[in-house]
Design a protein around this motif. Structure first.
Motif, short mmCIF file in Angstrom:
data_model
loop_
_atom_site.label_atom_id
_atom_site.label_comp_id
_atom_site.label_asym_id
_atom_site.label_seq_id
_atom_site.Cartn_x
_atom_site.Cartn_y
_atom_site.Cartn_z
N MET A 96 2.57 -26.64 -23.13
CA MET A 96 1.92 -25.77 -23.87
C MET A 96 1.75 -24.08 -23.66
O MET A 96 1.64 -23.43 -24.44
N ALA A 97 2.18 -23.89 -22.50
CA ALA A 97 2.16 -22.55 -21.83
C ALA A 97 3.14 -21.85 -22.46
O ALA A 97 4.25 -22.03 -22.60
N VAL A 98 2.89 -20.37 -22.83
CA VAL A 98 3.70 -19.56 -23.36
C VAL A 98 4.35 -18.43 -22.30
O VAL A 98 5.41 -18.29 -22.07
N VAL A 99 3.33 -18.20 -21.23
CA VAL A 99 3.62 -17.24 -20.10
C VAL A 99 3.31 -17.74 -18.86
O VAL A 99 2.48 -18.54 -18.79
N ASN A 100 4.14 -17.43 -17.95
CA ASN A 100 3.83 -17.67 -16.48
C ASN A 100 2.73 -17.02 -15.65
O ASN A 100 1.96 -15.80 -16.36
N THR A 101 2.45 -17.17 -14.50
CA THR A 101 1.40 -16.45 -13.80
C THR A 101 1.67 -14.69 -13.69
O THR A 101 0.88 -13.89 -13.44
N ASN A 102 3.04 -14.33 -14.10
CA ASN A 102 3.39 -12.89 -13.99
C ASN A 102 3.30 -12.59 -15.43
O ASN A 102 3.76 -11.48 -15.60
N LEU A 103 2.77 -13.16 -16.49
CA LEU A 103 2.77 -12.63 -17.78
C LEU A 103 3.88 -12.70 -18.36
O LEU A 103 4.02 -12.12 -19.48
N GLN A 104 5.02 -13.33 -18.02
CA GLN A 104 6.21 -13.32 -18.66
C GLN A 104 6.42 -14.51 -19.49
O GLN A 104 6.11 -15.71 -19.07
N VAL A 105 6.89 -14.26 -20.70
CA VAL A 105 7.25 -15.28 -21.48
C VAL A 105 8.40 -16.25 -21.19
O VAL A 105 9.28 -15.81 -20.52
N HIS A 106 7.90 -17.60 -21.03
CA HIS A 106 8.99 -18.59 -20.46
C HIS A 106 10.28 -18.38 -21.43
O HIS A 106 10.23 -18.45 -22.41
N GLY A 107 11.23 -18.41 -20.65
CA GLY A 107 12.57 -18.40 -21.38
C GLY A 107 13.19 -17.24 -22.07
O GLY A 107 14.06 -17.20 -22.69
N VAL A 108 12.38 -16.18 -21.87
CA VAL A 108 12.58 -14.95 -22.60
C VAL A 108 12.62 -13.72 -21.35
O VAL A 108 11.47 -13.54 -20.78
#
Length: 150
Positions: A96-108
């Motif tokens: 369900m997460a959209v961003v990782n711990t670096n605030l980057q959108v997963h897959g973009v």
């Protein structure tokens, strides 16, 4: 302060100019309504106490503290948010997460989310200070990525 009801935001269509479809889904969890009902009854009880007899005036919404059905209808018609939504772009590693711990959108690549939407759950308080902290962290991450050429 910690609602259990969950809303949704979905795309209306493939046109990026189209507004999203937002369903806040207020009071969909029975515990939320139970808490609101208890809070309203407490408020009415305080306002009906003798300490307010001289200043109370006429009730704008005449409610019967003993009529749960009426109080629930009043809550459903008048309750709303305090405009501190969170969690629409949850940070994390689960599905369900959209961003990782670096605030980057997963897959973009090269896209970050820097606002209250990354908070997985709402805090008990105003979201202003945490959002400032998120922004400060994001600026450090962005500066760091530019130094390393990422």
């Amino acid at each position: 302060m910690r609602p259990k009801s969950r809303g949704s935001i979905t795309l209306k269509n493939s046109d990026p100019r189209s507004a999203p479809l937002i369903d806040p889904n207020y009071l969909s969890h029975p515990d939320d309504l139970k808490i609101m009902l208890a809070g309203l009854k407490k408020t009415l009880s305080i306002m009906q106490s003798p300490a307010f007899d001289k200043i109370r005036g006429k009730m704008v919404y005449p409610l019967d503290i003993n009529n749960d059905e009426q109080l629930i209808e009043f809550i459903r018609q008048t309750a709303d948010t305090e405009y501190h939504p969170v969690g629409t772009c949850k940070m994390g590693q689960d599905e369900m997460a959209v961003v990782n711990t670096n605030l980057q959108v997963h897959g973009v690549s090269k896209l970050r989310v820097v606002d209250a939407s990354i908070m997985p759950t709402i805090i008990t308080g105003n979201t202003n200070a945490p959002v400032i902290a998120i922004a400060e962290k994001a600026s450090d991450l962005i500066k760091q990525s530019h130094k390393s050429g990422l």
